[in-house]
Design a protein around this motif. Structure first.
Motif, PDB file in Angstrom:
ATOM      1  N   LEU A   5      29.305  32.108  50.448  1.00 45.78           N
ATOM      2  CA  LEU A   5      30.632  32.091  51.050  1.00 45.78           C
ATOM      3  C   LEU A   5      30.648  31.217  52.296  1.00 45.78           C
ATOM      4  O   LEU A   5      31.627  30.514  52.561  1.00 45.78           O
ATOM      5  N   GLN A   6      29.567  31.232  53.053  1.00 49.10           N
ATOM      6  CA  GLN A   6      29.515  30.459  54.291  1.00 49.10           C
ATOM      7  C   GLN A   6      29.465  28.952  54.033  1.00 49.10           C
ATOM      8  O   GLN A   6      29.647  28.149  54.959  1.00 49.10           O
ATOM      9  N   GLN A   7      29.254  28.558  52.790  1.00 43.81           N
ATOM     10  CA  GLN A   7      29.160  27.141  52.463  1.00 43.81           C
ATOM     11  C   GLN A   7      30.495  26.533  52.065  1.00 43.81           C
ATOM     12  O   GLN A   7      30.594  25.310  51.911  1.00 43.81           O
ATOM     13  N   VAL A 227      43.388  39.193  47.232  1.00 41.69           N
ATOM     14  CA  VAL A 227      42.533  40.011  48.089  1.00 41.69           C
ATOM     15  C   VAL A 227      43.415  40.924  48.940  1.00 41.69           C
ATOM     16  O   VAL A 227      44.367  40.462  49.573  1.00 41.69           O
ATOM     17  N   MET A 228      43.099  42.193  48.917  1.00 43.06           N
ATOM     18  CA  MET A 228      43.708  43.162  49.825  1.00 43.06           C
ATOM     19  C   MET A 228      42.572  43.898  50.512  1.00 43.06           C
ATOM     20  O   MET A 228      41.910  44.740  49.912  1.00 43.06           O
ATOM     21  N   ALA A 229      42.302  43.548  51.760  1.00 42.18           N
ATOM     22  CA  ALA A 229      41.224  44.167  52.520  1.00 42.18           C
ATOM     23  C   ALA A 229      41.809  45.016  53.640  1.00 42.18           C
ATOM     24  O   ALA A 229      42.876  44.706  54.184  1.00 42.18           O
ATOM     25  N   ALA A 230      41.105  46.070  53.983  1.00 37.93           N
ATOM     26  CA  ALA A 230      41.540  46.961  55.059  1.00 37.93           C
ATOM     27  C   ALA A 230      40.313  47.565  55.716  1.00 37.93           C
ATOM     28  O   ALA A 230      39.178  47.378  55.264  1.00 37.93           O
ATOM     29  N   ASP A 231      40.537  48.313  56.773  1.00 37.61           N
ATOM     30  CA  ASP A 231      39.425  48.904  57.510  1.00 37.61           C
ATOM     31  C   ASP A 231      38.680  49.947  56.697  1.00 37.61           C
ATOM     32  O   ASP A 231      37.492  50.175  56.920  1.00 37.61           O
ATOM     33  N   THR A 232      39.373  50.576  55.747  1.00 36.23           N
ATOM     34  CA  THR A 232      38.735  51.565  54.871  1.00 36.23           C
ATOM     35  C   THR A 232      39.125  51.283  53.430  1.00 36.23           C
ATOM     36  O   THR A 232      40.163  50.663  53.150  1.00 36.23           O
ATOM     37  N   THR A 233      38.310  51.780  52.524  1.00 34.79           N
ATOM     38  CA  THR A 233      38.604  51.616  51.098  1.00 34.79           C
ATOM     39  C   THR A 233      39.909  52.298  50.733  1.00 34.79           C
ATOM     40  O   THR A 233      40.737  51.733  49.988  1.00 34.79           O
ATOM     41  N   GLN A 279      44.613  43.380  33.459  1.00 34.98           N
ATOM     42  CA  GLN A 279      44.116  42.189  32.783  1.00 34.98           C
ATOM     43  C   GLN A 279      44.613  40.924  33.485  1.00 34.98           C
ATOM     44  O   GLN A 279      43.844  40.007  33.761  1.00 34.98           O
ATOM     45  N   MET A 280      45.907  40.900  33.791  1.00 34.87           N
ATOM     46  CA  MET A 280      46.508  39.722  34.418  1.00 34.87           C
ATOM     47  C   MET A 280      45.942  39.485  35.810  1.00 34.87           C
ATOM     48  O   MET A 280      45.740  38.347  36.235  1.00 34.87           O
ATOM     49  N   MET A 281      45.684  40.557  36.534  1.00 26.97           N
ATOM     50  CA  MET A 281      45.205  40.461  37.906  1.00 26.97           C
ATOM     51  C   MET A 281      43.700  40.755  37.998  1.00 26.97           C
ATOM     52  O   MET A 281      43.227  41.357  38.959  1.00 26.97           O
ATOM     53  N   ARG A 282      42.955  40.294  37.002  1.00 30.74           N
ATOM     54  CA  ARG A 282      41.524  40.585  36.924  1.00 30.74           C
ATOM     55  C   ARG A 282      40.775  40.136  38.173  1.00 30.74           C
ATOM     56  O   ARG A 282      39.887  40.833  38.659  1.00 30.74           O
ATOM     57  N   TYR A 283      41.141  38.984  38.683  1.00 28.24           N
ATOM     58  CA  TYR A 283      40.432  38.466  39.859  1.00 28.24           C
ATOM     59  C   TYR A 283      41.132  38.937  41.128  1.00 28.24           C
ATOM     60  O   TYR A 283      41.738  38.148  41.866  1.00 28.24           O
ATOM     61  N   SER A 284      41.064  40.225  41.342  1.00 35.05           N
ATOM     62  CA  SER A 284      41.618  40.861  42.533  1.00 35.05           C
ATOM     63  C   SER A 284      40.511  41.663  43.203  1.00 35.05           C
ATOM     64  O   SER A 284      39.768  42.383  42.529  1.00 35.05           O
ATOM     65  N   PHE A 285      40.421  41.541  44.520  1.00 36.46           N
ATOM     66  CA  PHE A 285      39.346  42.173  45.271  1.00 36.46           C
ATOM     67  C   PHE A 285      39.984  43.060  46.340  1.00 36.46           C
ATOM     68  O   PHE A 285      40.652  42.577  47.250  1.00 36.46           O
ATOM     69  N   ILE A 286      39.751  44.364  46.193  1.00 38.90           N
ATOM     70  CA  ILE A 286      40.455  45.353  46.997  1.00 38.90           C
ATOM     71  C   ILE A 286      39.434  46.315  47.592  1.00 38.90           C
ATOM     72  O   ILE A 286      38.593  46.857  46.862  1.00 38.90           O
ATOM     73  N   GLU A 293      33.540  41.460  50.377  1.00 35.13           N
ATOM     74  CA  GLU A 293      32.497  40.437  50.523  1.00 35.13           C
ATOM     75  C   GLU A 293      31.612  40.369  49.285  1.00 35.13           C
ATOM     76  O   GLU A 293      31.316  39.281  48.768  1.00 35.13           O
ATOM     77  N   ALA A 294      31.201  41.521  48.787  1.00 34.09           N
ATOM     78  CA  ALA A 294      30.340  41.552  47.599  1.00 34.09           C
ATOM     79  C   ALA A 294      31.060  40.961  46.393  1.00 34.09           C
ATOM     80  O   ALA A 294      30.475  40.189  45.625  1.00 34.09           O
ATOM     81  N   GLY A 295      32.321  41.308  46.231  1.00 40.27           N
ATOM     82  CA  GLY A 295      33.075  40.776  45.106  1.00 40.27           C
ATOM     83  C   GLY A 295      33.292  39.284  45.200  1.00 40.27           C
ATOM     84  O   GLY A 295      33.168  38.552  44.204  1.00 40.27           O
ATOM     85  N   LEU A 296      33.596  38.791  46.391  1.00 42.83           N
ATOM     86  CA  LEU A 296      33.811  37.358  46.574  1.00 42.83           C
ATOM     87  C   LEU A 296      32.520  36.565  46.373  1.00 42.83           C
ATOM     88  O   LEU A 296      32.525  35.474  45.796  1.00 42.83           O
TER      89      LEU A 296
END
Length: 334
Positions: A5-7, A227-233, A279-286, A293-296
């Motif tokens: 990711l850092q690259q 991507v939907m990220a927050a302070d907690t799951t 299925q349509m939103m398969r590449y979603s990281f929540i 981070e792990a998913g990305l």
């Protein structure tokens, strides 16, 4: 874990959502605040998409929104993800983006799509006649010629536009755009945030068939994801229910402004709708920053993309800004 990711740089896709209880003016304020926030965090670019006759998207006059955001930022690249070229004469697009590039030199991208960005009836209202998508490759080349430095005898010139060499990207959700981008030697962006099926095949075709051009010597591929990220799951999963409601509306053709999050989707979607959305939103990281981070990292490893574009369909603007903040330590800064 975040070495890959850092690259690479991260960017933003802002669909300029109209939220329940809000209006287009609110949407534009949110877009400016997000662009400024992304600029401070080191995101590389922010793009806006041309959609028409959709109650939940305010970016129909895409060029005007790009100009507004560019005027209210300083360094972040701004552009279209994309302009739906069958809706426009190439000369008009060249003049519009030539104007943007003249006002904001070195900051403008021109992403082009082949779909109309709306329903058939609205397409007719936009164009008065149906312009075949089969004309798309020729239109791309015509537009490219207008933005290049013309021969003195060229009868039609884009003024402003000629000589600006605005970077052109081809967008795609199938393999068609991948082949065309490869043949023309252009950068390629895949819409995996809503059309995941052909992502890997399109990337393979683009890299295998790429022909270097004056503007790009080697393949450059970007993929857009949710991507939907927050302070907690738990908070991220709750925020994502606005996204799920929006996606369900695409499946059922019941589009409405972006809805507030709910405690549960039970009773809002049925099992078939849920399956279609997933299925349509398969590449979603929540999730939390660590989970996302792990998913990305896994996504970038599998796809080998050169850049990631993030769409975050979050109702509350502060929560949306926080989601992008949580991602900022992960990627290469612009």
């Amino acid at each position: 874990m975040a070495d890959k990711l850092q690259q690479i740089p991260f960017s933003v896709l802002d669909l300029a959502p109209i939220v329940a209880g809000g209006n287009a003016a609110d949407s534009f304020k949110r877009s400016v605040s997000l662009a400024r926030h992304a600029e401070k965090l080191g995101y590389k670019r922010v793009w806006y998409a041309e959609h028409h006759n959709m109650e939940n998207i305010a970016s129909s006059a895409t060029v005007l929104l790009i100009a507004h955001v560019a005027e209210n930022t300083h360094t972040i690249r701004v552009g279209s993800g994309g302009i739906m070229l069958p809706n426009h004469a190439p000369l008009i697009v060249a003049e519009q983006f030539g104007t943007l590039a003249t006002l904001f030199p070195g900051r403008v991208d021109l992403g082009l799509g082949r779909a109309p960005g709306t329903d058939q009836m609205t397409s007719l209202a936009l164009r008065r006649y149906m312009h075949s998508v089969d004309q798309f490759p020729a239109d791309v080349q015509e537009l490219r010629d207008y933005l290049a430095t013309p021969d003195r005898n060229t009868p039609v010139k884009a003024i402003p536009g000629m000589g600006t060499e605005v970077p052109i990207w081809l967008l795609g959700s199938s393999t068609f755009g991948a082949r065309l981008a490869a043949r023309l030697g252009l950068p390629y962006a895949f819409a995996s945030h809503f059309a995941p099926t052909y992502l890997m095949e399109a990337l393979r075709i683009y890299r295998d068939e790429f022909v270097p051009s004056a503007s790009l010597s080697s393949p450059y591929a970007m993929a857009c994801i949710n991507v939907m990220a927050a302070d907690t799951t738990a908070e991220a999963e709750r925020l994502a229910t606005s996204f799920y409601q929006m996606a369900r509306g695409i499946v059922t053709n019941e589009r409405r402004p972006l809805q507030p999050p709910v405690d549960s989707m039970d009773g809002i979607w049925d099992e078939m709708e849920k399956a279609a959305v997933m299925q349509m939103m398969r590449y979603s990281f929540i999730g939390s920053a660590t989970q996302v981070e792990a998913g990305l990292e896994d996504f970038v490893t599998q796809t080998g993309v050169d850049e990631v574009m993030i769409a975050s369909h979050i109702y509350d603007n502060e929560a949306r800004l926080n989601s992008y903040s949580l991602l900022a330590p992960l990627f290469k800064k612009a």
